[in-house]
Design an enzyme around this catalytic site. Structure first.
Site, PDB file in Angstrom:
ATOM      1  N   THR A 184       8.980   4.035  -1.874  1.00 12.59           N
ATOM      2  CA  THR A 184       9.049   2.689  -2.150  1.00 12.59           C
ATOM      3  C   THR A 184       9.454   1.707  -1.172  1.00 12.59           C
ATOM      4  O   THR A 184      10.848   2.282  -0.717  1.00 12.59           O
ATOM      5  CB  THR A 184       9.409   2.320  -3.590  1.00 12.59           C
ATOM      6  OG1 THR A 184       9.242   1.024  -3.799  1.00 12.59           O
ATOM      7  CG2 THR A 184      10.978   2.381  -3.810  1.00 12.59           C
ATOM      8  N   GLY A 185       8.715   0.461  -0.769  1.00 13.45           N
ATOM      9  CA  GLY A 185       9.551  -0.471  -0.094  1.00 13.45           C
ATOM     10  C   GLY A 185       9.748  -0.228   1.401  1.00 13.45           C
ATOM     11  O   GLY A 185      10.557  -0.797   1.932  1.00 13.45           O
TER      12      GLY A 185
ATOM     13  N   TYR B  14     -25.269  15.547   4.605  1.00 15.25           N
ATOM     14  CA  TYR B  14     -25.325  14.862   6.002  1.00 15.25           C
ATOM     15  C   TYR B  14     -23.998  15.081   6.781  1.00 15.25           C
ATOM     16  O   TYR B  14     -22.812  15.091   6.348  1.00 15.25           O
ATOM     17  CB  TYR B  14     -25.336  13.339   5.395  1.00 15.25           C
ATOM     18  CG  TYR B  14     -25.167  12.400   6.562  1.00 15.25           C
ATOM     19  CD1 TYR B  14     -26.141  12.080   7.352  1.00 15.25           C
ATOM     20  CD2 TYR B  14     -23.784  11.748   6.980  1.00 15.25           C
ATOM     21  CE1 TYR B  14     -26.119  11.200   8.365  1.00 15.25           C
ATOM     22  CE2 TYR B  14     -23.751  10.794   7.991  1.00 15.25           C
ATOM     23  CZ  TYR B  14     -24.830  10.539   8.667  1.00 15.25           C
ATOM     24  OH  TYR B  14     -24.840   9.727   9.844  1.00 15.25           O
TER      25      TYR B  14
ATOM     26  N   HIS C 193      -3.902  -2.877   0.298  1.00  6.99           N
ATOM     27  CA  HIS C 193      -4.229  -4.331  -0.030  1.00  6.99           C
ATOM     28  C   HIS C 193      -4.782  -4.945   1.216  1.00  6.99           C
ATOM     29  O   HIS C 193      -4.611  -5.996   1.458  1.00  6.99           O
ATOM     30  CB  HIS C 193      -2.505  -4.851  -0.205  1.00  6.99           C
ATOM     31  CG  HIS C 193      -2.026  -4.338  -1.335  1.00  6.99           C
ATOM     32  ND1 HIS C 193      -0.725  -5.219  -1.803  1.00  6.99           N
ATOM     33  CD2 HIS C 193      -2.078  -3.358  -2.202  1.00  6.99           C
ATOM     34  CE1 HIS C 193      -0.326  -4.397  -2.729  1.00  6.99           C
ATOM     35  NE2 HIS C 193      -1.018  -3.431  -3.139  1.00  6.99           N
TER      36      HIS C 193
ATOM     37  N   HIS D  45      -5.681  -6.747  -7.296  1.00  8.40           N
ATOM     38  CA  HIS D  45      -4.608  -5.812  -6.744  1.00  8.40           C
ATOM     39  C   HIS D  45      -5.202  -5.426  -5.502  1.00  8.40           C
ATOM     40  O   HIS D  45      -4.471  -5.551  -4.135  1.00  8.40           O
ATOM     41  CB  HIS D  45      -4.153  -4.676  -7.618  1.00  8.40           C
ATOM     42  CG  HIS D  45      -3.285  -3.888  -7.284  1.00  8.40           C
ATOM     43  ND1 HIS D  45      -2.208  -3.156  -8.359  1.00  8.40           N
ATOM     44  CD2 HIS D  45      -2.623  -3.419  -6.011  1.00  8.40           C
ATOM     45  CE1 HIS D  45      -1.392  -2.496  -7.716  1.00  8.40           C
ATOM     46  NE2 HIS D  45      -1.576  -2.488  -6.350  1.00  8.40           N
TER      47      HIS D  45
ATOM     48  N   GLY E 127       0.610  -1.272  -0.093  1.00  9.91           N
ATOM     49  CA  GLY E 127       0.120  -0.101   0.049  1.00  9.91           C
ATOM     50  C   GLY E 127       0.762   1.311   0.120  1.00  9.91           C
ATOM     51  O   GLY E 127       2.244   0.974  -0.001  1.00  9.91           O
ATOM     52  N   ASN E 128       0.142   2.355  -0.085  1.00  9.33           N
ATOM     53  CA  ASN E 128       0.892   3.654  -0.186  1.00  9.33           C
ATOM     54  C   ASN E 128      -0.222   4.763  -0.031  1.00  9.33           C
ATOM     55  O   ASN E 128      -1.399   4.425   0.031  1.00  9.33           O
ATOM     56  CB  ASN E 128       1.647   4.068  -1.492  1.00  9.33           C
ATOM     57  CG  ASN E 128       0.960   3.305  -2.776  1.00  9.33           C
ATOM     58  OD1 ASN E 128      -0.231   3.788  -3.244  1.00  9.33           O
ATOM     59  ND2 ASN E 128       1.254   2.164  -3.371  1.00  9.33           N
TER      60      ASN E 128
ATOM     61  N   TYR F  99     -26.833   1.251   1.021  1.00  7.35           N
ATOM     62  CA  TYR F  99     -26.825   2.582   0.627  1.00  7.35           C
ATOM     63  C   TYR F  99     -25.331   3.080   0.839  1.00  7.35           C
ATOM     64  O   TYR F  99     -25.038   4.346   0.341  1.00  7.35           O
ATOM     65  CB  TYR F  99     -27.920   3.220   1.451  1.00  7.35           C
ATOM     66  CG  TYR F  99     -27.714   3.699   2.901  1.00  7.35           C
ATOM     67  CD1 TYR F  99     -27.023   4.829   3.352  1.00  7.35           C
ATOM     68  CD2 TYR F  99     -27.989   2.546   3.917  1.00  7.35           C
ATOM     69  CE1 TYR F  99     -26.606   4.944   4.544  1.00  7.35           C
ATOM     70  CE2 TYR F  99     -27.733   2.952   5.074  1.00  7.35           C
ATOM     71  CZ  TYR F  99     -27.066   4.172   5.702  1.00  7.35           C
ATOM     72  OH  TYR F  99     -26.704   4.356   6.712  1.00  7.35           O
TER      73      TYR F  99
ATOM     74  N   HIS G  56      -4.115   4.026  -0.920  1.00  7.61           N
ATOM     75  CA  HIS G  56      -4.111   2.848  -1.612  1.00  7.61           C
ATOM     76  C   HIS G  56      -3.658   1.662  -0.487  1.00  7.61           C
ATOM     77  O   HIS G  56      -2.702   1.685   0.133  1.00  7.61           O
ATOM     78  CB  HIS G  56      -2.893   2.799  -2.670  1.00  7.61           C
ATOM     79  CG  HIS G  56      -2.722   1.320  -3.042  1.00  7.61           C
ATOM     80  ND1 HIS G  56      -3.987   0.363  -3.451  1.00  7.61           N
ATOM     81  CD2 HIS G  56      -1.684   0.790  -3.646  1.00  7.61           C
ATOM     82  CE1 HIS G  56      -3.368  -0.748  -3.901  1.00  7.61           C
ATOM     83  NE2 HIS G  56      -2.056  -0.520  -3.882  1.00  7.61           N
TER      84      HIS G  56
ATOM     85  N   GLU H 112       3.661   3.032  -7.385  1.00  7.66           N
ATOM     86  CA  GLU H 112       2.535   3.333  -7.869  1.00  7.66           C
ATOM     87  C   GLU H 112       2.185   5.031  -7.956  1.00  7.66           C
ATOM     88  O   GLU H 112       1.004   5.054  -8.084  1.00  7.66           O
ATOM     89  CB  GLU H 112       1.525   2.954  -6.677  1.00  7.66           C
ATOM     90  CG  GLU H 112       1.570   1.359  -6.221  1.00  7.66           C
ATOM     91  CD  GLU H 112       1.233   0.465  -7.251  1.00  7.66           C
ATOM     92  OE1 GLU H 112       0.878   0.637  -8.447  1.00  7.66           O
ATOM     93  OE2 GLU H 112       0.717  -0.793  -7.088  1.00  7.66           O
TER      94      GLU H 112
ATOM     95  N   SER I 254       7.163   5.481  -4.163  1.00 11.41           N
ATOM     96  CA  SER I 254       6.327   4.538  -4.311  1.00 11.41           C
ATOM     97  C   SER I 254       6.059   4.098  -6.037  1.00 11.41           C
ATOM     98  O   SER I 254       5.889   5.084  -6.770  1.00 11.41           O
ATOM     99  CB  SER I 254       5.084   4.440  -3.824  1.00 11.41           C
ATOM    100  OG  SER I 254       4.012   3.725  -4.406  1.00 11.41           O
TER     101      SER I 254
END
Length: 216
Positions: A44-45, A210, A96, A157, A28-29, A115, A94, A75, A73
């Site tokens: 990254t990583g 709302y 996983h 993914h 994730g990122n 809803y 993002h 991504e 990252s």
């Protein structure tokens, strides 16, 4: 809001996702728009427990690295695509996460079975076609999905969610993950009854006010 404040919030959010089990290790990122233009993204990583605010990477709107000692990252292209498609969004998360990833691995969207699906801005959460992570093809698919939504699944993914603020992006991400879990449970006994487009339109209209009204 200053970059320093945004990065403090981003690091706290990243660690919260890990604590909730919605990301694990370096999966994730997360990114946030900078008030000066461009956006900050996780390197990254690097797992959250090793990450500090100084480790975030600043990218220009065209993807050029402007600041940071680490590589961004892999991504980052779809984060850039989301910001390009939606000027009103200022944070992208993002994950996983187990439920959303399980549904994405079936290459199924999250339909209007409840809803609260409208929290992502429409009557479903689409699932993009499969593309290799970090590619321009994936970024284009995510950018297209975000033109009318604040979340999408990526086939085989995971989940991407956005918000006008980081808090809103986190709210959307956590809610969609929970809904994916409920939807998977309903599938065990058959297809659920879906709300109509008209019914979901009513929900979307209600969501516009709302939680925003003060008591008289």
């Amino acid at each position: 809001m200053t970059d320093d404040t945004l990065l403090d919030q981003a690091l706290a959010a990243l660690r919260r996702l890990d604590a909730l089990g919605l990301n694990r290790g370096s999966t994730g990122n997360l990114s946030v728009r900078s008030p000066a233009g461009g956006f900050w993204i996780t390197p990254t990583g690097m797992p959250p427990e090793e990450l500090g605010v100084a480790d975030f990477v600043k990218l220009a709107d065209d993807g050029r690295v402007e600041q940071g000692a680490w590589a961004p990252s892999t991504e980052w292209p779809f984060h850039r695509a989301v910001y390009a498609a939606r000027p009103d969004l200022h944070a992208v998360v993002h994950m996983h996460s187990p439920n959303a990833t399980a549904l994405a691995c079936q290459r199924r969207p999250l339909p209007a079975f409840h809803y609260m699906v409208a929290v992502a801005g429409g009557d479903d959460v689409p699932c993009t076609p499969y593309h290799l992570f970090g590619t321009e093809a994936l970024s284009q698919a995510v950018g297209a999905a975000f033109r009318e939504r604040q979340a999408c699944l990526m086939a085989n993914h995971g989940l991407v969610a956005g918000g006008a603020t980081l808090a809103q992006a986190m709210k959307v991400a956590v809610e969609i993950e929970a809904l994916c879990g409920i939807y998977l449970q309903t599938l065990a006994s058959g297809e659920p009854v879906l709300l109509s487009k008209a019914e979901m339109a009513e929900v979307i209209e209600r969501f516009k006010s709302y939680g925003k009204a003060r008591r008289a």
